[in-house]
Design a protein around this motif. Structure first.
Motif, mmCIF file in Angstrom:
data_model
loop_
_atom_site.group_PDB
_atom_site.id
_atom_site.type_symbol
_atom_site.label_atom_id
_atom_site.label_comp_id
_atom_site.label_asym_id
_atom_site.label_seq_id
_atom_site.Cartn_x
_atom_site.Cartn_y
_atom_site.Cartn_z
ATOM 1 N N PHE A 159 -5.264 0.093 -5.338
ATOM 2 C CA PHE A 159 -5.771 -1.291 -4.822
ATOM 3 C C PHE A 159 -4.554 -1.000 -3.875
ATOM 4 O O PHE A 159 -5.402 -1.831 -2.687
ATOM 5 C CB PHE A 159 -5.576 -2.123 -5.964
ATOM 6 N N ILE A 160 -3.674 -1.335 -3.544
ATOM 7 C CA ILE A 160 -2.730 -1.533 -2.921
ATOM 8 C C ILE A 160 -2.457 -0.434 -1.719
ATOM 9 O O ILE A 160 -2.775 -0.676 -0.658
ATOM 10 C CB ILE A 160 -1.254 -1.290 -3.379
ATOM 11 N N SER A 161 -2.788 1.029 -1.996
ATOM 12 C CA SER A 161 -3.001 1.746 -0.802
ATOM 13 C C SER A 161 -4.011 3.168 -1.313
ATOM 14 O O SER A 161 -3.619 3.907 -2.326
ATOM 15 C CB SER A 161 -1.889 2.211 -0.849
ATOM 16 N N PRO A 162 -5.116 3.395 -1.598
ATOM 17 C CA PRO A 162 -6.124 4.033 -1.457
ATOM 18 C C PRO A 162 -6.053 5.805 -1.229
ATOM 19 O O PRO A 162 -5.870 6.552 -2.351
ATOM 20 C CB PRO A 162 -7.544 3.472 -1.186
ATOM 21 N N MET A 213 21.206 -2.124 1.579
ATOM 22 C CA MET A 213 19.923 -1.653 1.601
ATOM 23 C C MET A 213 19.110 -1.861 2.942
ATOM 24 O O MET A 213 17.642 -2.945 2.945
ATOM 25 C CB MET A 213 19.612 -2.558 0.327
ATOM 26 N N SER A 214 19.867 -2.059 3.955
ATOM 27 C CA SER A 214 19.361 -3.276 5.100
ATOM 28 C C SER A 214 17.980 -2.067 5.641
ATOM 29 O O SER A 214 17.079 -2.548 6.551
ATOM 30 C CB SER A 214 20.954 -2.814 6.415
ATOM 31 N N ARG A 215 17.733 -0.875 5.385
ATOM 32 C CA ARG A 215 16.799 -0.120 5.322
ATOM 33 C C ARG A 215 15.576 -0.556 4.147
ATOM 34 O O ARG A 215 14.427 -0.074 4.600
ATOM 35 C CB ARG A 215 16.489 1.323 5.715
ATOM 36 N N LEU A 216 15.648 -1.415 3.267
ATOM 37 C CA LEU A 216 14.936 -1.450 2.076
ATOM 38 C C LEU A 216 13.604 -2.900 2.874
ATOM 39 O O LEU A 216 14.121 -4.246 2.376
ATOM 40 C CB LEU A 216 15.764 -1.439 0.637
ATOM 41 N N ALA A 217 12.643 -3.200 2.223
ATOM 42 C CA ALA A 217 11.632 -3.471 2.273
ATOM 43 C C ALA A 217 11.016 -4.019 0.641
ATOM 44 O O ALA A 217 11.066 -3.308 0.140
ATOM 45 C CB ALA A 217 10.503 -3.220 2.963
ATOM 46 N N ALA A 225 -0.820 -5.998 -2.435
ATOM 47 C CA ALA A 225 -1.363 -4.866 -1.144
ATOM 48 C C ALA A 225 -1.647 -5.421 0.349
ATOM 49 O O ALA A 225 -1.748 -4.825 1.345
ATOM 50 C CB ALA A 225 -2.908 -4.660 -2.107
ATOM 51 N N ARG A 226 -1.559 -7.158 0.471
ATOM 52 C CA ARG A 226 -1.352 -7.223 1.234
ATOM 53 C C ARG A 226 0.277 -7.408 2.099
ATOM 54 O O ARG A 226 0.197 -6.831 3.324
ATOM 55 C CB ARG A 226 -1.295 -9.267 1.842
ATOM 56 N N TRP A 227 1.008 -7.152 1.244
ATOM 57 C CA TRP A 227 2.261 -7.370 2.037
ATOM 58 C C TRP A 227 2.747 -6.045 2.042
ATOM 59 O O TRP A 227 3.166 -5.396 3.413
ATOM 60 C CB TRP A 227 3.116 -7.665 0.738
ATOM 61 N N PHE A 228 1.796 -4.893 1.173
ATOM 62 C CA PHE A 228 2.145 -3.295 1.443
ATOM 63 C C PHE A 228 1.135 -3.268 2.765
ATOM 64 O O PHE A 228 2.138 -2.973 3.629
ATOM 65 C CB PHE A 228 1.310 -2.234 0.625
ATOM 66 N N GLN A 229 0.124 -3.851 3.381
ATOM 67 C CA GLN A 229 -0.220 -3.393 5.109
ATOM 68 C C GLN A 229 0.409 -3.994 5.679
ATOM 69 O O GLN A 229 0.199 -3.808 7.029
ATOM 70 C CB GLN A 229 -1.841 -3.940 4.567
ATOM 71 N N ASN A 230 0.686 -5.646 5.608
ATOM 72 C CA ASN A 230 1.336 -5.780 6.969
ATOM 73 C C ASN A 230 2.823 -4.999 7.148
ATOM 74 O O ASN A 230 4.006 -5.049 8.218
ATOM 75 C CB ASN A 230 1.920 -7.331 6.115
#
Ligand code: MLT
Length: 201
Positions: free
Chosen positions: A35-38, A139-143, A194-199
């Motif tokens: 669902f998050i990233s097919p 962790m400055s490169r981590l989201a 899923a929205r957060w992943f796409q953005n």
């Protein structure tokens, strides 16, 4: 460690590394990953600690009270496993995204607290603060996406905020999505992830 690997249609997409909740297994989060990233490849691990027959990623002394020595040892073991899996499946070590629920989110949290940049991003559903008093790595490169429940009896809103502020103090960029529910992973929370992943990725 028991795990499964599924190669995705897009080998350049972030690789999702899945960690189930207590009593789950490596199959549980596959629908969430799709669902998050097919198109992503997926590596999904089964926790190798058993609590009354229920797989977990580290021991606990009681609900919400972790066996810290075991947590540290299992975190090191998981890092070694991920290193082996990256080689075996020829994965880009800089393109891993940890996705976990509950106990699985907590082992990701501990991996982040110990190693900072093992994942480029993390999606944590109902995580706790894994350990306190640890000097945190950069962790400055981590989201990080955190899904939390305002009425979660296991991960209180205060603990979610504490985790957010610890991650941010180490430089991570953190988004918290609140549901007015308990500890369960809801459809709307999965949609927000899923929205957060796409953005963001
Ligand atoms: C944990 O033990 O990691 C947390 O209490 C969440 C759970 O797995 O129930």
């Amino acid at each position: 460690m028991i795990h499964l690997f599924q190669k995705g249609a897009d080998e350049s997409a972030p690789i999702l590394v899945l960690f189930h909740g207590t009593g789950g297994n490596e199959h549980d989060l596959l629908p969430l990953a799709r669902f998050i990233s097919p198109a992503s490849s997926v590596l999904s691990v089964r926790g190798n600690v058993l609590e009354n027959g229920m797989p977990r990623f580290f021991r606990r002394l009681a609900e919400g009270v972790f066996d810290e020595a075991d947590l540290v040892a299992r975190t090191q073991e998981m890092k070694a496993f991920l290193g082996e899996a990256v080689e075996k499946y020829e994965l880009d070590p800089n393109n891993l995204v940890g996705v976990g629920y509950s106990n699985g989110a907590n082992i990701i949290g501990s991996l982040l607290f110990h190693y900072g940049d093992l994942f480029r991003a993390a999606i944590l559903h109902h995580p706790m603060v894994p350990l306190r008093g640890l000097p945190l790595p950069d962790m400055s490169r981590l989201a990080v996406f955190i899904g939390a429940g305002a009425n979660d009896p296991i991960c209180s809103p205060q603990e979610t905020e504490e985790l957010q502020s610890l991650l941010e103090s180490a430089g991570a960029s953190v988004e918290v999505h609140w549901e007015h529910r308990g500890h369960q992973l809801t459809q709307t929370e999965a949609e927000a992830a899923a929205r957060w992943f796409q953005n963001n990725l």
